[in-house]
Design an enzyme around this catalytic site. Structure first.
Site, short mmCIF file in Angstrom:
data_model
loop_
_atom_site.label_atom_id
_atom_site.label_comp_id
_atom_site.label_asym_id
_atom_site.label_seq_id
_atom_site.Cartn_x
_atom_site.Cartn_y
_atom_site.Cartn_z
N VAL A 30 0.87 -1.18 0.00
CA VAL A 30 0.00 0.00 0.00
C VAL A 30 0.90 1.23 0.00
O VAL A 30 2.02 1.19 0.48
CB VAL A 30 -0.97 0.03 1.22
CG1 VAL A 30 -2.01 -1.06 1.09
CG2 VAL A 30 -0.22 -0.09 2.52
N SER A 31 0.39 2.31 -0.55
CA SER A 31 1.20 3.51 -0.71
C SER A 31 1.28 4.35 0.55
O SER A 31 2.25 5.06 0.76
CB SER A 31 0.64 4.37 -1.84
OG SER A 31 0.71 3.66 -3.05
N SER A 32 0.27 4.30 1.39
CA SER A 32 0.29 5.13 2.59
C SER A 32 -0.07 4.30 3.81
O SER A 32 -0.68 3.23 3.71
CB SER A 32 -0.66 6.32 2.44
OG SER A 32 -1.98 5.87 2.30
N GLN A 35 -3.85 3.17 4.49
CA GLN A 35 -4.54 2.25 3.58
C GLN A 35 -4.56 0.85 4.16
O GLN A 35 -3.64 0.44 4.88
CB GLN A 35 -3.88 2.23 2.20
CG GLN A 35 -4.09 3.50 1.42
CD GLN A 35 -3.41 3.44 0.06
OE1 GLN A 35 -2.34 2.86 -0.09
NE2 GLN A 35 -4.04 4.05 -0.92
#
Length: 99
Positions: A30-32, A35
């Site tokens: 996940v990017s952040s 999330q």
């Protein structure tokens, strides 16, 4: 007139599928931090999972490197989608290697 002999019929052994060798490994990204990665491989029975909470801009991610060191011939790697593994074709080629 000659009698035709019936051929002797033998039963063939039942072929069963061999279970896949190796382990079932999952990679999630996940990017952040906020999330939720759980839904990516939900419902799969995996022996081990590796999760990165980082951008996919490059292939230098700690858990991706750990997964690459962990997997062996015969293992199967599951990833929700290609963009979770790599953002561009060059990185994907580097990650997947010459298999």
């Amino acid at each position: 007139m000659t009698k035709v002999k019936e051929p002797i019929r033998t039963r063939r052994p039942v072929r069963t599928r061999k279970p896949p060798k190796g382990q079932q490994v999952g990679y999630l990204r996940v990017s952040s931090l906020d999330q939720n990665e759980v839904r990516q491989l939900e419902g799969l029975a995996l022996d081990k999972t590796f999760t990165d909470k980082a951008s996919g801009n490059d292939a230098k991610r700690p858990q991706l490197g750990a997964m690459q060191s962990f997997v062996r011939e015969g293992d199967t790697v599951f990833c929700h989608s290609m963009d979770r593994l790599a953002r561009n074709l060059d990185d994907l080629r580097k990650i997947a290697g010459p298999y």
